[in-house]
Write an enzyme that holds these catalytic residues in place. Structure first.
Site, mmCIF file in Angstrom:
data_model
loop_
_atom_site.group_PDB
_atom_site.id
_atom_site.type_symbol
_atom_site.label_atom_id
_atom_site.label_comp_id
_atom_site.label_asym_id
_atom_site.label_seq_id
_atom_site.Cartn_x
_atom_site.Cartn_y
_atom_site.Cartn_z
ATOM 1 N N ARG A 35 0.864 -1.188 0.000
ATOM 2 C CA ARG A 35 0.000 0.000 0.000
ATOM 3 C C ARG A 35 0.900 1.237 0.000
ATOM 4 N NH1 ARG A 35 -3.775 0.319 4.973
ATOM 5 N NH2 ARG A 35 -4.973 -1.296 3.925
ATOM 6 N N ARG A 57 -1.284 7.436 8.848
ATOM 7 C CA ARG A 57 -1.457 6.797 7.535
ATOM 8 C C ARG A 57 -1.616 7.855 6.433
ATOM 9 N NH1 ARG A 57 -3.449 1.474 8.130
ATOM 10 N NH2 ARG A 57 -2.486 0.555 9.974
ATOM 11 N N LYS A 111 -2.808 2.377 14.715
ATOM 12 C CA LYS A 111 -2.878 3.207 13.514
ATOM 13 C C LYS A 111 -3.466 4.580 13.835
ATOM 14 C CE LYS A 111 -5.618 0.319 11.183
ATOM 15 N NZ LYS A 111 -6.706 -0.257 10.343
ATOM 16 N N LYS A 124 -5.133 8.166 11.723
ATOM 17 C CA LYS A 124 -5.581 8.630 10.411
ATOM 18 C C LYS A 124 -5.962 10.107 10.428
ATOM 19 C CE LYS A 124 -7.025 4.071 9.040
ATOM 20 N NZ LYS A 124 -8.096 3.219 8.511
ATOM 21 N N CYS A 178 -15.516 -2.630 0.447
ATOM 22 C CA CYS A 178 -14.118 -2.904 0.798
ATOM 23 C C CYS A 178 -13.628 -4.122 0.017
ATOM 24 C CB CYS A 178 -13.997 -3.160 2.295
ATOM 25 S SG CYS A 178 -14.629 -4.781 2.758
ATOM 26 N N CYS A 223 -8.300 -10.410 1.984
ATOM 27 C CA CYS A 223 -8.315 -9.859 3.339
ATOM 28 C C CYS A 223 -8.470 -10.952 4.392
ATOM 29 C CB CYS A 223 -9.449 -8.851 3.486
ATOM 30 S SG CYS A 223 -9.484 -8.196 5.158
ATOM 31 N N CYS A 243 -16.507 -7.230 7.081
ATOM 32 C CA CYS A 243 -16.399 -7.409 8.541
ATOM 33 C C CYS A 243 -16.606 -6.055 9.207
ATOM 34 C CB CYS A 243 -15.039 -8.021 8.907
ATOM 35 S SG CYS A 243 -13.705 -6.814 9.060
ATOM 36 N N CYS A 265 -13.788 -0.732 6.721
ATOM 37 C CA CYS A 265 -12.868 -0.121 5.753
ATOM 38 C C CYS A 265 -13.559 0.717 4.683
ATOM 39 C CB CYS A 265 -11.999 -1.197 5.109
ATOM 40 S SG CYS A 265 -10.963 -2.049 6.308
HETATM 41 FE FE1 SRM Z 1 -8.891 -1.152 6.478
HETATM 42 C C1 SRM Z 1 -7.483 -3.687 8.184
HETATM 43 C C2 SRM Z 1 -8.284 -2.747 3.633
HETATM 44 C C3 SRM Z 1 -9.552 1.696 4.846
HETATM 45 C C4 SRM Z 1 -10.413 0.067 9.319
HETATM 46 N N1 SRM Z 1 -7.990 -2.902 6.066
HETATM 47 C C5 SRM Z 1 -7.445 -3.801 6.938
HETATM 48 C C6 SRM Z 1 -6.686 -4.903 6.193
HETATM 49 C C7 SRM Z 1 -5.260 -4.490 6.093
HETATM 50 C C8 SRM Z 1 -6.838 -6.321 6.772
HETATM 51 C C9 SRM Z 1 -5.792 -6.742 7.770
HETATM 52 O O1 SRM Z 1 -5.931 -6.416 8.955
HETATM 53 O O2 SRM Z 1 -4.840 -7.415 7.365
HETATM 54 C C10 SRM Z 1 -7.413 -4.833 4.821
HETATM 55 C C11 SRM Z 1 -6.599 -5.306 3.617
HETATM 56 C C12 SRM Z 1 -7.504 -5.979 2.615
HETATM 57 C C13 SRM Z 1 -6.861 -6.233 1.313
HETATM 58 O O3 SRM Z 1 -6.703 -7.419 0.942
HETATM 59 O O4 SRM Z 1 -6.551 -5.292 0.593
HETATM 60 C C14 SRM Z 1 -7.907 -3.410 4.813
HETATM 61 N N2 SRM Z 1 -8.800 -0.613 4.626
HETATM 62 C C15 SRM Z 1 -8.621 -1.440 3.567
HETATM 63 C C16 SRM Z 1 -8.879 -0.727 2.256
HETATM 64 C C17 SRM Z 1 -8.007 -1.206 1.113
HETATM 65 C C18 SRM Z 1 -10.371 -0.880 1.913
HETATM 66 C C19 SRM Z 1 -10.768 -0.493 0.521
HETATM 67 O O5 SRM Z 1 -11.462 -1.297 -0.071
HETATM 68 O O6 SRM Z 1 -10.423 0.584 0.043
HETATM 69 C C20 SRM Z 1 -8.640 0.721 2.710
HETATM 70 C C21 SRM Z 1 -7.208 1.136 2.597
HETATM 71 C C22 SRM Z 1 -6.984 2.510 3.106
HETATM 72 C C23 SRM Z 1 -5.624 3.066 2.860
HETATM 73 O O7 SRM Z 1 -5.306 3.301 1.699
HETATM 74 O O8 SRM Z 1 -4.918 3.320 3.832
HETATM 75 C C24 SRM Z 1 -9.017 0.630 4.174
HETATM 76 N N3 SRM Z 1 -9.739 0.606 7.025
HETATM 77 C C25 SRM Z 1 -10.023 1.614 6.151
HETATM 78 C C26 SRM Z 1 -10.924 2.548 6.757
HETATM 79 C C27 SRM Z 1 -11.515 3.764 6.097
HETATM 80 C C28 SRM Z 1 -10.688 4.987 6.331
HETATM 81 O O9 SRM Z 1 -9.608 4.927 6.927
HETATM 82 O O10 SRM Z 1 -11.126 6.052 5.913
HETATM 83 C C29 SRM Z 1 -11.184 2.078 8.031
HETATM 84 C C30 SRM Z 1 -12.177 2.693 9.050
HETATM 85 C C31 SRM Z 1 -11.652 3.913 9.697
HETATM 86 C C32 SRM Z 1 -10.871 3.564 10.926
HETATM 87 O O11 SRM Z 1 -9.692 3.247 10.794
HETATM 88 O O12 SRM Z 1 -11.445 3.566 12.016
HETATM 89 C C33 SRM Z 1 -10.432 0.867 8.191
HETATM 90 N N4 SRM Z 1 -8.903 -1.688 8.482
HETATM 91 C C34 SRM Z 1 -9.639 -1.080 9.456
HETATM 92 C C35 SRM Z 1 -9.491 -1.822 10.680
HETATM 93 C C36 SRM Z 1 -10.169 -1.497 12.034
HETATM 94 C C37 SRM Z 1 -9.361 -0.558 12.836
HETATM 95 C C38 SRM Z 1 -9.931 -0.359 14.221
HETATM 96 O O13 SRM Z 1 -9.768 0.718 14.773
HETATM 97 O O14 SRM Z 1 -10.510 -1.284 14.774
HETATM 98 C C39 SRM Z 1 -8.639 -2.913 10.388
HETATM 99 C C40 SRM Z 1 -8.165 -4.025 11.347
HETATM 100 C C41 SRM Z 1 -7.063 -3.584 12.244
HETATM 101 O O15 SRM Z 1 -6.500 -2.509 12.141
HETATM 102 O O16 SRM Z 1 -6.745 -4.402 13.109
HETATM 103 C C42 SRM Z 1 -8.308 -2.801 9.001
HETATM 104 FE FE1 SF4 Z 2 -11.118 -6.706 5.276
HETATM 105 FE FE2 SF4 Z 2 -12.972 -6.106 7.039
HETATM 106 FE FE3 SF4 Z 2 -11.527 -4.183 5.943
HETATM 107 FE FE4 SF4 Z 2 -13.297 -5.410 4.485
HETATM 108 S S1 SF4 Z 2 -13.753 -4.187 6.305
HETATM 109 S S2 SF4 Z 2 -11.172 -4.990 3.875
HETATM 110 S S3 SF4 Z 2 -13.233 -7.465 5.282
HETATM 111 S S4 SF4 Z 2 -10.754 -5.738 7.269
#
Ligand code: SRM
Ligand code: SF4
Length: 564
Positions: A73, A142, A206, A208, A426, A432, A471, A475
């Site tokens: 990423r 990030r 993390k 943001k 997502c 994922c 989930c 995201c």
């Molecule tokens: Fe996310 C984890 C994909 C935006 C909250 N996110 C993941 C992981 C890395 C799974 C993992 O833990 O290994 C996913 C990778 C999937 C894959 O195969 O690509 C993943 N997140 C994404 C993306 C690619 C979704 C998308 O379809 O666009 C986004 C990439 C953003 C970037 O370029 O940096 C993405 N993730 C977000 C957002 C939205 C945002 O930031 O605006 C959120 C919600 C906002 C927030 O952070 O509260 C988000 N991702 C999470 C979380 C939950 C964090 C938490 O506080 O609980 C995880 C899990 C974790 O961190 O343990 C996670």
């Molecule tokens: Fe993976 Fe959950 Fe984020 Fe979707 S919302 S990309 S299933 S961690």
């Protein structure tokens, strides 16, 4: 170090400022994986270790290791990249990745399916065009979001400049990335390396940051740990309202976790942005929870210490007093498709990229089309926080050429319903590891059925913000959608209703663990009432609240998990 801290804290502390044994892990030809601690440290370099969950089946029985692959990423503040950079991303995606580019909800790109021995050449190639992946993931700040504002060009340049500066200011200072991936020599003989802002254990979790330009809330600023809302007068930037403590991630059934919208701290002039950003980050560094990662985000810190105490601490560290919050009004959280003309006379074209996946598929060769556009385009590209792409800064005499390429490759939004254009999903399966249900691969088909229902009820032309995730990590920011579908198990989703269509209200659980027929039945009933009782211009989320179908979430700590 407190003996109760979680394992990640120890890994960070022992990593020698994010070096770990990544070099050794990369050199180990016996496995496609990284050593477990290096997989954690790799994330700070933008690298995720993944397993293709479809092709994993049956390998254990044959004594084969899982099909490990890596995902990279990048860091791309505000989503802006040049045509030259796009061509480099496209080339590595085809040659060293899985042949696709994934545009993300945080305005950057991911390359999936990278084999371990391809990772270093891939990183070197994107670095040659000045793109890095430092802090793509990991317990640091990030990718910084910024409204891509194609219309007011002067303002975009200023605001994007701040997004870039925040991103640079909050970068880790370790040279680990340069040594490991770019093979630069360690700094010889100088001062011992240090992390003045982060310290050697970085942040608890993390972090943001987003910069919004009202009236558009396409960055969903309230869902970020730190938000800056631009206060402007014409093309002049007066300063920012500062927000803190937003986040989406929650765990099904665990009431100690919840999504939360950021609070307003106050107004600051532009010259205070960096000092405030550092003060918020250092406060979270020192006060955040390092025992439970599930409760380590800034939103939980603020709930624990109290908003007033948190604000006072930030003011003290920044050496300033916040001014009163300036009034702002957001109107929407989606993208504006098609052509718009900027104040400088250039044109900007927002393309539709379904769920952000740039690929060549039968009938829609998006990747080829974008490559052809990049070869002739003279402006820049801007990835939107809704996973789309803007071809920005097109001179009048090139509009026809760019539009023709976009049309020939299925990149235009034309002919799609507002429901589809307002929907994002997502990644989820197959890459994922957290996915409980499908999202990107399934949502388009479900949307076809939802569109049919909406058309049948006569509300097919109403813009709607629908978001699906595999989930509850959130995201695609489903908890601020008008309709959120959050994966619970294979083929099962929680239905959330009641976002306000502009990202400033959380929605609420309306149906738990629903199958597709149950989701469609629920939406059928909802659309029927919406069609019959809708007030002029009313959105679906606002209607759901006004009609009493859901109660608004007043305090997520207490009532987010309570249904309807
Ligand atoms: Fe996310 C984890 C994909 C935006 C909250 N996110 C993941 C992981 C890395 C799974 C993992 O833990 O290994 C996913 C990778 C999937 C894959 O195969 O690509 C993943 N997140 C994404 C993306 C690619 C979704 C998308 O379809 O666009 C986004 C990439 C953003 C970037 O370029 O940096 C993405 N993730 C977000 C957002 C939205 C945002 O930031 O605006 C959120 C919600 C906002 C927030 O952070 O509260 C988000 N991702 C999470 C979380 C939950 C964090 C938490 O506080 O609980 C995880 C899990 C974790 O961190 O343990 C996670
Ligand atoms: Fe993976 Fe959950 Fe984020 Fe979707 S919302 S990309 S299933 S961690």
């Amino acid at each position: 170090m407190d003996a109760r801290v979680n394992e990640n804290e120890l890994i960070k502390a022992q990593s020698h400022l994010l070096r770990g044994t990544l070099r050794e892990s990369l050199a180990d030809e016996l496995t496609g994986a990284l050593a477990p601690a290096d997989a954690q440290i790799g994330s700070f370099h933008g690298v995720y270790e993944q397993v293709d969950r479809v092709h994993r089946e049956g390998r254990a029985g044959r004594f084969l290791e899982p099909p490990y692959e890596l995902m990279l990423r990048a860091r791309l503040p505000g989503g802006v990249c040049t045509p030259e950079q796009w061509l480099a991303i496209d080339a590595v995606g085809r040659e060293l990745g899985n042949g696709t580019i994934r545009l993300t909800t945080r305005q950057t790109f991911q390359l999936h399916g990278v084999l371990k021995h391809h990772l270093k050449p891939l990183i070197q190639r994107i670095n040659r065009v000045m793109i890095d992946s430092i802090g793509g993931c990991g317990d640091v700040n990030r990718n910084v979001l910024c409204n891509p504002n194609p219309v007011e060009s002067a303002l975009h340049a200023q605001v994007h400049g701040w997004a870039r500066r925040i991103s640079e200011q909050l970068l880790p200072r370790t040279r680990a990335y340069h040594e490991i991936w770019l093979e630069e020599e360690p700094v010889a003989g100088g001062e011992p390396e240090s992390e003045p802002l982060y310290g050697e254990t970085y942040l608890p979790r993390k972090f943001k940051t987003a910069v919004a330009v009202p009236p558009r809330n396409d960055v969903d600023v309230y869902t970020n740990d730190l938000g800056f809302v631009a206060i402007t007068e014409g093309d002049r930037l007066l300063g920012f309202n500062v927000l803190a403590g937003g986040g989406m991630g929650t765990t099904h059934g665990d009431r100690s976790t919840y999504p939360r919208l950021a609070d307003e701290l106050g107004f600051v002039p532009p010259e205070s942005v960096l000092v405030v950003a550092e003060a918020v980050v250092s406060t979270q560094r020192d006060l955040g929870n390092r025992i439970s990662r599930r409760h380590a985000r800034l939103k939980y810190t603020i709930e624990r210490v109290g908003l007033a105490a948190f604000k006072a601490e930030v003011e003290q560290r920044a050496g300033l007093t916040f001014g009163p919050v300036r009034p702002v009004a957001f109107t929407d959280q989606g993208d504006r498709y098609g052509w718009v003309r900027g104040t400088d006379g250039h044109w900007h074209l927002t393309l539709y990229i379904e769920n952000g996946r740039v690929a060549d598929r039968p009938g829609a060769a998006l990747m080829t089309g974008l490559r052809e556009i990049a070869r002739v385009h003279q402006g820049d590209f801007r990835i939107t926080p809704n996973q789309n792409l803007i071809v920005a800064g097109v001179p009048e005499n090139q509009r026809g050429q760019i539009e023709a390429i976009a049309r020939a490759h299925g990149l235009l939004a034309d002919g799609r319903t507002p429901i589809r254009l307002g929907a994002i999903a997502c990644v989820a399966l197959p890459t994922c590891p957290q996915a409980m249900a499908e999202s990107e691969r399934y949502f388009p088909d479900l949307l076809t059925k939802i569109e049919r229902l909406a058309v049948d009820h006569g509300v097919g032309d109403v813009p709607m913000v629908m978001r699906m995730t595999g989930c509850p990590n959130g995201c695609a920011r489903p908890f601020v959608a008008e309709v959120g579908l959050v994966g619970k198990g294979p083929g099962r989703y929680n239905l959330m209703l009641g976002g306000d269509g502009k990202g400033s209200r959380l929605n609420r659980l309306c149906g738990e663990n629903l199958s597709e027929p149950e989701i469609l039945a629920a939406l059928d009933g909802l659309f029927q009432r919406f069609a019959a009782e809708r007030q002029d211009g009313e959105g679906l989320g606002n209607f759901s609240i006004r009609a009493g179908l859901v109660r608004p979430v007043l305090n997520p700590v207490e009532d987010f998990h309570d249904p309807v």
